[in-house]
Each structure stands twice: as C-alpha cells, then as structure tokens.
Write an enzyme that holds these catalytic residues in place. Structure first.
Site, PDB file in Angstrom:
ATOM      1  N   LYS A  40       0.847  -1.206   0.000  1.00 23.17           N
ATOM      2  CA  LYS A  40       0.000   0.000   0.000  1.00 23.17           C
ATOM      3  C   LYS A  40       0.883   1.256   0.000  1.00 23.17           C
ATOM      4  CE  LYS A  40      -0.313  -0.373   5.036  1.00 23.17           C
ATOM      5  NZ  LYS A  40      -1.136  -0.875   6.142  1.00 23.17           N
ATOM      6  N   TYR A 261      18.221  29.685   9.321  1.00 18.80           N
ATOM      7  CA  TYR A 261      17.039  30.407   9.819  1.00 18.80           C
ATOM      8  C   TYR A 261      17.085  30.596  11.325  1.00 18.80           C
ATOM      9  CZ  TYR A 261      14.511  30.160   5.397  1.00 18.80           C
ATOM     10  OH  TYR A 261      14.114  30.319   4.098  1.00 18.80           O
TER      11      TYR A 261
HETATM   12  C1  LIG Z   1      -0.391  -1.911   6.756  1.00 21.13           C
HETATM   13  C2  LIG Z   1      -0.998  -3.208   7.098  1.00 21.13           C
HETATM   14  C3  LIG Z   1      -0.202  -4.360   7.207  1.00 21.13           C
HETATM   15  C4  LIG Z   1       1.302  -4.326   7.149  1.00 21.13           C
HETATM   16  O1  LIG Z   1       1.768  -3.853   8.393  1.00 21.13           O
HETATM   17  P1  LIG Z   1       3.328  -3.732   8.718  1.00 21.13           P
HETATM   18  O2  LIG Z   1       3.356  -3.342  10.146  1.00 21.13           O
HETATM   19  O3  LIG Z   1       3.855  -2.672   7.812  1.00 21.13           O
HETATM   20  O4  LIG Z   1       3.936  -5.057   8.458  1.00 21.13           O
HETATM   21  C5  LIG Z   1      -0.836  -5.577   7.405  1.00 21.13           C
HETATM   22  N1  LIG Z   1      -2.184  -5.649   7.522  1.00 21.13           N
HETATM   23  C6  LIG Z   1      -2.969  -4.555   7.458  1.00 21.13           C
HETATM   24  C7  LIG Z   1      -4.430  -4.690   7.621  1.00 21.13           C
HETATM   25  C8  LIG Z   1      -2.404  -3.300   7.264  1.00 21.13           C
HETATM   26  O5  LIG Z   1      -3.182  -2.218   7.228  1.00 21.13           O
END
Ligand SMILES: *Cc1c(COP(=O)(O)O)cnc(C)c1O
Length: 380
Positions: A40, A261
């Site tokens: 994702k 800055y």
């Molecule tokens: C993002 C996500 C994962 C992966 O999680 P990590 O901690 O990055 O391994 C797995 N399952 C769901 C439902 C997620 O939203």
C-alpha cells in the site's frame, strides 16, 4: 552526471534484491504459512510496481494495497495470476471494475457485505472476497456483534467465496502486551462462527510473536522495506533504502557566525560548512537534526533544516566533501529507524514521506527480468 541527477540533486536507491531477501526470510519464519506482501501507499513510498514485480518474480503471489487505484495500477504491472487485495474496501459502485480486474475486495462493514452479496446473482458466478473482522483494534472490519448478526440472519450471502478471514493486530510491536493474546483469542472465536476459510493475522511484527499468530497467510509490509519489526532488539532485516544528497556549496566562516534560519546555530570556532540539496520538502523531517556522512566521516547538522537545503559542519573532516560531491543521509551508519527516532516518529512515516524529488535508482535481483517501464537509472 545525467540530466536527471543534475535536476534532482539527491538520489534515493532502492535495493529490490534486499526486499526479496527480506520476503524470503519472513517466508521462512512463517513455516507452513504463505507470505504476502503489503505494498500500500506505493510500497511505503518505494514504488509499488517495481516492488510487486520483483516479489512476484521471487514467488510471492499475494499482494495487499489500501486503495482501489493502487490495486488497478499494480494489476497492470503484474498481469493476471497473483491476488491483489484492497484493504480499505472498494467504493460502492466500483464492483464491476473490481471484478473485471480480478481484485479481492476486503469486506469491512455490513454494508460492504450486502453490496458484494448482490454481485454473484448479477454476474452469475461466485465472487471471491476477503472478510476482515475486528478482533480488538477498533479500526476496520466487522465487529463481533456484526458477525453475530450475519450468523443469525442466515450467514454469508450465497455465491460469496470467502478466500480469507483476516484481522489486524494493534500492539504487535509490543510482544508482551496482553492485547496480542486477547486479539488472537477474539479472532479464533470470530472464525469459529464463520465458514471455514484460510486465516491471516500477522503483520511484520506479528510474524515475530509466537508461531500461533502465523495462521495461513503472513501480511508483512514494513519489514520487507527494512524497518525493524522487533522493537528494542537488533534489526534482523536487510536495509533497503539509501539516500545521498549533493553538496551545493561550501564555505568557511569565522567564529561567532550565525547559521541558517533564526541563527539557530552560531559557530563556536572557525568552521567549514557544506550546504546540501535536501530539506523537509523532500520528506526529511525538520525535527530530525542529526548528521550526514561522507566517506564514513560524521557531518553534524548546523542550523535548521530548511525546505530544500541543510547545512552541515565539515570542520572535523580529514577529507571534507567538495561542491558536487554526494553525502550519505540514509546509509549503513544511519537507518530509517534512526531518523524516525530523532524526529520522534516511526520509520513507516519517514519512508512513506520520502518525496518524489529524488532521482530513484533500483538495484534489481540478478535473476529479475525488468517488467516495468521505469528503468534502473531514470527518474520516476
Ligand atoms: C499496513 C498493514 C499491514 C502491514 O503492516 P506492517 O506493520 O507494515 O507489516 C498488514 N495488515 C494490514 C491490515 C495493514 O493495514
């Protein structure tokens, strides 16, 4: 120096071979469980098409994204064959598109269940879905009362082929947290109310809890990309990302000179400074005032992180960087997790914010035949 390098100034190198190694390591930990890949948010900012193709070539067949648009892009890159699940569910009205692209919607609500339950009759054949249940994170998925309601009202709608029942852990990065066992128990009792299907509970950190958390499918994201899944212990994963930034200008200043800055820093002695091409607009947190490295030498930050530049102190370097040289920002001496600690956040946030201004270079596993249209040394 290529045209894109001159424009970008900084170079983000993504080691796809390390991602594949990390996937293999996690797969091995899972014993009999299959290992998926969570890609994702553009594979946590690293390029979902490149990552998906490299992992598919290594044997991964199960991918998870958050949004429908991400799923459609990944399907194009992967072709048919692998499963691509949409964690946040798919928008009502998009069912036809989802089915045509052979995507797996994650059913999170009773409304999703009703919408998807109407599809098999419409198209005249079974429709595969994933069912997410809330085992105690209170984020996404059917609540226990929803699952009970489904059972009382006659069960899962006819023609919905539940490929997987999944849930997500809230505290997997805290192995001793009692919520882990409580969620596992809640997950088991929810599964017992539903028709038998393969199950999935573990994200990256969940894989490192007891074997009982593995079920049939592992869902790692962060650990694939080199983020440490076992807080407080040595990182078992290979580093995936390196970032180097070009020196735009060097200067010598007298003692007592204000730098950057707000004149946040004033030189305590005659100093050599280098201004590098990286700032908070590139995703480097303004609060991460740490250091750069040049040929192993440490260059502490001087002054504030600006939008497009950072000034570093090279006074103590035996061989200081010159204009045009690259200094290392994410490297073996300084991990994504180190930057996160300095900024008071988590590695996930650092990775996903590394911006699109960098030139991106992909290091590919030797056996991987490039399937994407972004070549190894072109800007994405
Ligand atoms: C993002 C996500 C994962 C992966 O999680 P990590 O901690 O990055 O391994 C797995 N399952 C769901 C439902 C997620 O939203």
């Amino acid at each position: 120096m290529s045209r894109s390098e001159r424009q970008a100034g900084s170079i983000l190198t993504i080691d796809l071979a390390a991602i594949v190694d990390n996937w293999r390591q996690l797969s091995a930990l899972g014993g009999g469980a299959r290992c998926a890949a969570v890609i994702k948010a553009d594979a946590y900012g690293l390029g979902d098409e490149e990552v998906a193709c490299a992992l598919q070539a290594a044997g991964c067949r199960d991918f998870f994204v958050a949004h429908l648009d991400e799923a459609l892009r990944v399907r194009k890159a992967l072709g048919p064959g692998s499963s691509i699940a949409v964690l946040n569910g798919t928008p009502a009205g998009a069912e036809r598109e989802v089915i045509e692209a052979s995507l797996l919607p994650v059913v999170n609500t009773l409304r999703d269940l009703a919408d998807w339950g109407a599809q098999p009759k419409r198209i005249g054949h079974p429709v595969p879905v994933i069912l997410q249940v809330d085992s105690g994170m209170s984020r996404l998925g059917l609540a226990p009362a929803d699952v009970e309601a489904v059972v009382i009202e006659g069960g899962i709608p006819q023609g919905l082929a539940v490929q997987l029942v999944m849930s997500h852990l809230a505290c997997a990065d805290m192995p001793d947290h009692p919520a882990n066992e409580a969620q596992k128990a809640a997950f088991d009792s929810l599964r017992a109310m539903l028709p038998r299907s393969p199950a999935s509970l573990a994200n990256s950190s969940g894989i490192f809890l007891a074997e009982g958390f593995h079920y049939d499918l592992l869902r790692p994201g962060a650990a694939l990309y080199g983020i440490n899944p076992v807080a407080g212990a040595a990182n078992p994963m290979r580093q995936v990302v390196s970032l180097s930034a070009r020196v735009l200008q060097t200067r010598d200043v007298r003692a007592g000179t204000g730098i950057g800055y707000g004149h946040r820093t004033t030189s305590a002695r005659p100093s050599q400074l280098a201004t590098i091409c990286l700032g908070y607009a590139d995703g480097w947190p303004r609060s991460a005032e740490i250091k750069a490295f040049f040929r192993g030498q440490r260059l502490p930050f001087a002054g504030r992180v600006s939008m497009d530049t950072i000034v570093v102190d090279t006074t103590d370097c035996v061989s200081p960087p010159r204009e045009g040289d690259l200094v290392d920002m994410i490297c073996p001496q300084q991990s994504v997790d180190d930057i996160a600690t300095a900024a008071g956040t988590i590695g996930y946030e650092i990775l996903t914010r590394l911006g699109s201004r960098f030139e991106r270079r992909y290091l590919r596993p030797p056996a991987h035949i490039a399937q994407t249209n972004r070549s190894t040394s072109e800007t994405s």
